[in-house]
Design a protein around this motif. Structure first.
Motif, PDB file in Angstrom:
ATOM      1  N   ALA A 166       0.834  -1.207   0.000  1.00 58.93           N
ATOM      2  CA  ALA A 166       0.000   0.000   0.000  1.00 58.93           C
ATOM      3  C   ALA A 166       0.869   1.257   0.000  1.00 58.93           C
ATOM      4  O   ALA A 166       0.561   2.238  -0.686  1.00 58.93           O
ATOM      5  CB  ALA A 166      -0.928  -0.010   1.208  1.00 58.93           C
ATOM      6  N   ALA A 167       1.972   1.218   0.755  1.00 58.43           N
ATOM      7  CA  ALA A 167       2.856   2.383   0.818  1.00 58.43           C
ATOM      8  C   ALA A 167       3.496   2.651  -0.537  1.00 58.43           C
ATOM      9  O   ALA A 167       3.599   3.811  -0.975  1.00 58.43           O
ATOM     10  CB  ALA A 167       3.928   2.163   1.879  1.00 58.43           C
ATOM     11  N   THR A 168       3.922   1.589  -1.224  1.00 62.07           N
ATOM     12  CA  THR A 168       4.498   1.756  -2.553  1.00 62.07           C
ATOM     13  C   THR A 168       3.445   2.263  -3.528  1.00 62.07           C
ATOM     14  O   THR A 168       3.734   3.104  -4.396  1.00 62.07           O
ATOM     15  CB  THR A 168       5.097   0.430  -3.052  1.00 62.07           C
ATOM     16  OG1 THR A 168       6.138   0.031  -2.160  1.00 62.07           O
ATOM     17  CG2 THR A 168       5.665   0.562  -4.449  1.00 62.07           C
ATOM     18  N   GLY A 169       2.226   1.768  -3.401  1.00 63.85           N
ATOM     19  CA  GLY A 169       1.145   2.249  -4.247  1.00 63.85           C
ATOM     20  C   GLY A 169       0.909   3.741  -4.079  1.00 63.85           C
ATOM     21  O   GLY A 169       0.689   4.460  -5.057  1.00 63.85           O
ATOM     22  N   THR A 170       0.974   4.211  -2.839  1.00 63.85           N
ATOM     23  CA  THR A 170       0.831   5.641  -2.569  1.00 63.85           C
ATOM     24  C   THR A 170       1.952   6.431  -3.234  1.00 63.85           C
ATOM     25  O   THR A 170       1.718   7.493  -3.842  1.00 63.85           O
ATOM     26  CB  THR A 170       0.830   5.900  -1.055  1.00 63.85           C
ATOM     27  OG1 THR A 170      -0.301   5.243  -0.465  1.00 63.85           O
ATOM     28  CG2 THR A 170       0.751   7.389  -0.752  1.00 63.85           C
ATOM     29  N   ASP A 171       3.170   5.919  -3.135  1.00 66.13           N
ATOM     30  CA  ASP A 171       4.305   6.586  -3.785  1.00 66.13           C
ATOM     31  C   ASP A 171       4.109   6.638  -5.300  1.00 66.13           C
ATOM     32  O   ASP A 171       4.424   7.650  -5.941  1.00 66.13           O
ATOM     33  CB  ASP A 171       5.613   5.846  -3.469  1.00 66.13           C
ATOM     34  CG  ASP A 171       6.040   5.999  -2.015  1.00 66.13           C
ATOM     35  OD1 ASP A 171       5.519   6.908  -1.340  1.00 66.13           O
ATOM     36  OD2 ASP A 171       6.892   5.210  -1.564  1.00 66.13           O
ATOM     37  N   ALA A 172       3.606   5.533  -5.866  1.00 73.61           N
ATOM     38  CA  ALA A 172       3.384   5.484  -7.318  1.00 73.61           C
ATOM     39  C   ALA A 172       2.328   6.505  -7.740  1.00 73.61           C
ATOM     40  O   ALA A 172       2.456   7.144  -8.795  1.00 73.61           O
ATOM     41  CB  ALA A 172       2.974   4.077  -7.735  1.00 73.61           C
ATOM     42  N   VAL A 173       1.287   6.659  -6.933  1.00 78.47           N
ATOM     43  CA  VAL A 173       0.253   7.666  -7.232  1.00 78.47           C
ATOM     44  C   VAL A 173       0.854   9.062  -7.144  1.00 78.47           C
ATOM     45  O   VAL A 173       0.645   9.908  -8.026  1.00 78.47           O
ATOM     46  CB  VAL A 173      -0.939   7.517  -6.263  1.00 78.47           C
ATOM     47  CG1 VAL A 173      -1.898   8.701  -6.404  1.00 78.47           C
ATOM     48  CG2 VAL A 173      -1.677   6.209  -6.530  1.00 78.47           C
ATOM     49  N   ASN A 174       1.618   9.307  -6.086  1.00 78.24           N
ATOM     50  CA  ASN A 174       2.225  10.630  -5.906  1.00 78.24           C
ATOM     51  C   ASN A 174       3.194  10.975  -7.029  1.00 78.24           C
ATOM     52  O   ASN A 174       3.362  12.147  -7.388  1.00 78.24           O
ATOM     53  CB  ASN A 174       2.938  10.704  -4.555  1.00 78.24           C
ATOM     54  CG  ASN A 174       1.977  10.688  -3.381  1.00 78.24           C
ATOM     55  OD1 ASN A 174       0.800  11.022  -3.532  1.00 78.24           O
ATOM     56  ND2 ASN A 174       2.460  10.302  -2.214  1.00 78.24           N
ATOM     57  N   ASP A 175       3.831   9.947  -7.597  1.00 78.77           N
ATOM     58  CA  ASP A 175       4.776  10.164  -8.694  1.00 78.77           C
ATOM     59  C   ASP A 175       4.094  10.143 -10.063  1.00 78.77           C
ATOM     60  O   ASP A 175       4.762  10.270 -11.094  1.00 78.77           O
ATOM     61  CB  ASP A 175       5.887   9.108  -8.660  1.00 78.77           C
ATOM     62  CG  ASP A 175       6.882   9.354  -7.534  1.00 78.77           C
ATOM     63  OD1 ASP A 175       6.831  10.445  -6.927  1.00 78.77           O
ATOM     64  OD2 ASP A 175       7.702   8.465  -7.252  1.00 78.77           O
ATOM     65  N   GLY A 176       2.763   9.947 -10.066  1.00 76.67           N
ATOM     66  CA  GLY A 176       2.002  10.061 -11.303  1.00 76.67           C
ATOM     67  C   GLY A 176       2.058   8.862 -12.225  1.00 76.67           C
ATOM     68  O   GLY A 176       1.726   8.983 -13.407  1.00 76.67           O
ATOM     69  N   VAL A 177       2.474   7.690 -11.691  1.00 71.05           N
ATOM     70  CA  VAL A 177       2.567   6.504 -12.559  1.00 71.05           C
ATOM     71  C   VAL A 177       1.363   5.577 -12.408  1.00 71.05           C
ATOM     72  O   VAL A 177       1.161   4.687 -13.242  1.00 71.05           O
ATOM     73  CB  VAL A 177       3.881   5.727 -12.322  1.00 71.05           C
ATOM     74  CG1 VAL A 177       5.067   6.584 -12.686  1.00 71.05           C
ATOM     75  CG2 VAL A 177       3.986   5.223 -10.889  1.00 71.05           C
ATOM     76  N   LEU A 178       0.573   5.763 -11.365  1.00 73.13           N
ATOM     77  CA  LEU A 178      -0.660   5.010 -11.184  1.00 73.13           C
ATOM     78  C   LEU A 178      -1.765   5.958 -10.736  1.00 73.13           C
ATOM     79  O   LEU A 178      -1.502   6.931 -10.019  1.00 73.13           O
ATOM     80  CB  LEU A 178      -0.495   3.905 -10.129  1.00 73.13           C
ATOM     81  CG  LEU A 178       0.349   2.679 -10.462  1.00 73.13           C
ATOM     82  CD1 LEU A 178       0.430   1.761  -9.244  1.00 73.13           C
ATOM     83  CD2 LEU A 178      -0.209   1.907 -11.649  1.00 73.13           C
ATOM     84  N   HIS A 179      -2.999   5.655 -11.150  1.00 70.45           N
ATOM     85  CA  HIS A 179      -4.155   6.348 -10.601  1.00 70.45           C
ATOM     86  C   HIS A 179      -4.530   5.688  -9.281  1.00 70.45           C
ATOM     87  O   HIS A 179      -4.148   4.554  -8.995  1.00 70.45           O
ATOM     88  CB  HIS A 179      -5.337   6.276 -11.568  1.00 70.45           C
ATOM     89  CG  HIS A 179      -5.067   6.924 -12.885  1.00 70.45           C
ATOM     90  ND1 HIS A 179      -4.738   8.259 -13.006  1.00 70.45           N
ATOM     91  CD2 HIS A 179      -5.078   6.424 -14.153  1.00 70.45           C
ATOM     92  CE1 HIS A 179      -4.557   8.560 -14.266  1.00 70.45           C
ATOM     93  NE2 HIS A 179      -4.754   7.459 -15.002  1.00 70.45           N
TER      94      HIS A 179
END
Length: 302
Positions: free
Chosen positions: A66-79
């Motif tokens: 979940a933490a990595t998913g949040t980072d990915a969203v913040n970096d604009g690579v995942l919605h």
């Protein structure tokens, strides 16, 4: 010859000690993933990889915490809705995760990046799944061209057995992604005396193992002890049938290591005694095809 033992870090306790021990014992490969050890496995491995630069590393892209998913969203690579799934083969995510893997592992060049259980994407829709795999392979081809990745592949639990894809289809998708010569180099799948289908198929010249071997792919057998449950299910009589004098755990490991096409057996051995026990097993002469047929026949009988 039997396959070589490699350290698998899924469910591996004390990862730094296990990695240092495996490397010091001559293990050539360590396998990990960004979601292992609640997302800490790669960082925990980095010191051992620095101390043993000859040890090769395979890691993954697919599952994330979940933490990595949040980072990915913040970096604009995942919605946000993509991140909520905890798994993605999206090209932007695979590119981002591969770079993150390099940073966490402290390696400029990763030996293998495996798509992690790609069958999780687009279940029941083979064309969509194959397009997603091809697009992810294209990203990994870019990484290979940049010198960041030596090779790539897939790590699957059920995709090959359920024929969500075949080795031949993966090779074709890699060639399409690369526009010719590709860097598809490995497949990882469960092989054990519980999950015997790949062994039985290989003994008849069918299935993913001979297909991978004929294409020159590395085959990493995961879960050889079925999550640690198998030794308790194998009595000494069966162990002696496999090879007299071995413990049940050793007999199970030797059977997998002897399977045609398998090049590495992944073992999450945290303690020194367990690692030595397994290392002694794979040092044994390989079981013959006739012996493997006998073993699988006994286990398949009611």
């Amino acid at each position: 010859m039997t396959a070589r033992l490699a350290l698998g870090t899924y469910r591996c306790r004390a990862i730094p000690k296990a990695a240092a021990r495996a490397a010091a014992s001559g293990a050539q490969w360590i396998d990990t993933a960004p979601n292992y050890a609640t997302g800490q496995a790669q960082t925990l491995l980095a010191p051992a990889l620095t101390a043993h630069p000859a040890v090769r590393i395979s890691t993954k892209a697919g599952y994330f915490t979940a933490a990595t998913g949040t980072d990915a969203v913040n970096d604009g690579v995942l919605h946000q809705d993509q991140a909520a799934l905890g798994h993605s083969l999206a090209a932007d995510y695979v590119r981002w995760q591969t770079a993150r893997n390099r940073k966490q592992l402290g390696r400029d060049r990763l030996d293998l990046v495996l798509l992690h259980n790609p069958e999780r994407a687009h279940p029941g829709d083979r064309p969509a799944l194959h397009r997603a795999i091809r697009d992810a392979f294209a990203v990994l081809e870019e990484a290979a061209a940049a010198g960041h990745v030596a090779g790539y592949g897939i790590a699957t639990w059920a995709g090959l057995e359920e024929e969500a894809f075949t080795v031949g289809e993966l090779l074709a998708l890699a060639a399409e992604a690369a526009g010719g010569q590709h860097h598809l180099a490995a497949v990882q799948l469960p092989v054990s005396l519980v999950m015997m289908t790949p062994i039985v198929q290989a003994l008849h010249g069918r299935g993913p193992l001979p297909a991978a071997a004929s294409a020159g792919l590395r085959v990493m057998a995961s879960a050889p002890l079925h999550g640690g449950e198998l030794p308790a299910m194998v009595d000494q009589e069966l162990a002696d049938l496999i090879r007299p004098g071995l413990t049940p755990a050793q007999a199970c490991i030797l059977a997998v290591a002897s399977c045609p096409g398998v090049t590495n057996v992944l073992l999450a051995a945290s303690g020194a005694p367990h690692w030595k026990e397994a290392a002694d097993a794979v040092a044994q002469p390989s079981l013959t095809t006739a012996k493997l047929r006998e073993i699988t026949g006994v286990l398949a009988s009611p």
